[in-house]
Design a protein around this motif. Structure first.
Motif, PDB file in Angstrom:
ATOM      1  N   UNK A 129       0.827  -1.178   0.025  1.00 20.12           N
ATOM      2  CA  UNK A 129       0.002   0.006  -0.113  1.00 20.12           C
ATOM      3  C   UNK A 129       0.917   1.098   0.043  1.00 20.12           C
ATOM      4  N   UNK A 130       1.867   1.221   0.451  1.00 23.05           N
ATOM      5  CA  UNK A 130       2.836   2.214   0.358  1.00 23.05           C
ATOM      6  C   UNK A 130       4.459   1.913   0.188  1.00 23.05           C
ATOM      7  N   UNK A 131       5.063   1.652  -1.189  1.00 21.93           N
ATOM      8  CA  UNK A 131       6.152   0.807  -1.174  1.00 21.93           C
ATOM      9  C   UNK A 131       7.553   1.745  -0.373  1.00 21.93           C
ATOM     10  N   UNK A 132       7.360   3.015   0.025  1.00 15.12           N
ATOM     11  CA  UNK A 132       8.572   3.412   0.904  1.00 15.12           C
ATOM     12  C   UNK A 132       8.293   3.267   2.249  1.00 15.12           C
ATOM     13  N   UNK A 133       7.691   2.350   2.765  1.00 13.72           N
ATOM     14  CA  UNK A 133       7.320   1.842   3.759  1.00 13.72           C
ATOM     15  C   UNK A 133       8.423   1.229   4.860  1.00 13.72           C
ATOM     16  N   UNK A 134       9.182   2.069   5.157  1.00 20.33           N
ATOM     17  CA  UNK A 134      10.410   1.561   6.299  1.00 20.33           C
ATOM     18  C   UNK A 134       9.831   0.765   7.273  1.00 20.33           C
ATOM     19  N   UNK A 135       9.039   1.139   7.922  1.00 14.22           N
ATOM     20  CA  UNK A 135       8.453   0.423   9.097  1.00 14.22           C
ATOM     21  C   UNK A 135       7.870  -0.764   8.710  1.00 14.22           C
ATOM     22  N   UNK A 136       7.221  -0.752   7.613  1.00 14.41           N
ATOM     23  CA  UNK A 136       6.540  -2.165   7.125  1.00 14.41           C
ATOM     24  C   UNK A 136       7.534  -3.271   6.995  1.00 14.41           C
ATOM     25  N   UNK A 196      17.720   0.847   4.145  1.00 15.89           N
ATOM     26  CA  UNK A 196      17.991   1.745   3.040  1.00 15.89           C
ATOM     27  C   UNK A 196      16.806   2.855   3.047  1.00 15.89           C
ATOM     28  N   UNK A 197      15.801   2.716   3.333  1.00 19.28           N
ATOM     29  CA  UNK A 197      14.584   3.657   3.423  1.00 19.28           C
ATOM     30  C   UNK A 197      14.859   4.670   4.691  1.00 19.28           C
ATOM     31  N   UNK A 198      15.489   4.082   5.836  1.00 21.25           N
ATOM     32  CA  UNK A 198      15.546   4.716   6.946  1.00 21.25           C
ATOM     33  C   UNK A 198      16.823   4.416   7.770  1.00 21.25           C
ATOM     34  N   UNK A 199      17.700   5.011   7.481  1.00 20.26           N
ATOM     35  CA  UNK A 199      19.112   4.273   8.188  1.00 20.26           C
ATOM     36  C   UNK A 199      19.247   4.618   9.585  1.00 20.26           C
ATOM     37  N   UNK A 249      16.749   0.410  16.316  1.00 18.51           N
ATOM     38  CA  UNK A 249      16.181  -1.123  16.553  1.00 18.51           C
ATOM     39  C   UNK A 249      16.293  -1.655  15.227  1.00 18.51           C
ATOM     40  N   UNK A 250      16.264  -1.384  14.060  1.00 21.21           N
ATOM     41  CA  UNK A 250      16.387  -2.044  12.848  1.00 21.21           C
ATOM     42  C   UNK A 250      17.590  -2.788  12.673  1.00 21.21           C
TER      43      UNK A 250
END
Length: 191
Positions: free
Chosen positions: A91-98, A124-127, A131-132
């Motif tokens: 639903x949102x391809x730039x979804x780092x949390x997803x 890559x989306x949110x460096x 936690x990631x």
């Protein structure tokens, strides 16, 4: 026909269906806040109901899908969580949390190689999400890729320099890699 004829059929009024009032963005935000609050309180079924209420009117609502997936994961349903979180990503391809949540769902299913791919995409989306990086390190550790795990944990440590759990992971892995001085330095932080 006579006015007092009791044999005449009575005509009942037909109720006119009333449309539900439209759901506003403020309603959606309120339900999302209530769902997150339910998750924090451990009221997982209540939180899921709020997410489903949002999805009933906005089926592609990214935040509701992400949260519902994590609630499913909290309830021990990682395969179902994976499906729900994939819907959020689509639903949102730039979804780092997803992607981060997908990695967590995959790791819970012991699919660590796929989890590392999802965590890497989230980074890559949110460096700047420690936690990631931490979860990526954990997945790499499960794959016995210790040098990469150490690098991920060290990156997480740039944002969480005094996190004892993180430094314990680092210390153990560094000891296994034959770096006792670095291991001791990392473990010192856990005291």
């Amino acid at each position: 026909m006579n006015d007092d004829d009791s044999t005449a059929p009575s005509i009942e009024p037909v109720p006119v269906p009333v449309a539900a009032p439209p759901v506003s963005d403020a309603d959606i935000r309120q339900w999302l806040v209530q769902a997150r609050d339910g998750q924090r309180r451990g009221a997982l079924h209540e939180a899921q109901a709020r997410c489903r209420r949002i999805l009933a009117v906005r089926p592609r609502h990214t935040e509701a899908l992400n949260l519902l997936g994590m609630l499913q994961l909290d309830q021990g349903q990682p395969a179902l969580a994976e499906q729900t979180i994939r819907r959020a990503i689509h639903s949102a391809l730039g979804n780092a949390a997803g992607y981060a949540n997908l990695g967590t769902a995959l790791a819970a299913q012991h699919r660590h190689e796929e989890a590392t791919t999802a965590f890497s995409q989230a980074i890559r989306l949110r460096a700047d999400d420690p936690e990631v990086h931490l979860r990526l390190g954990d997945a790499l550790r499960e794959l016995n890729r210790l040098p990469e795990a150490v690098a991920a944990w060290q990156q997480a440590g740039t944002w969480r320099p005094s996190d004892p759990e993180l430094h314990y992971r680092l210390g153990v892995a560094l000891a296994e890699l034959g770096q006792p001085d670095k291991a001791i330095a990392a473990l010192e932080v856990t005291r």
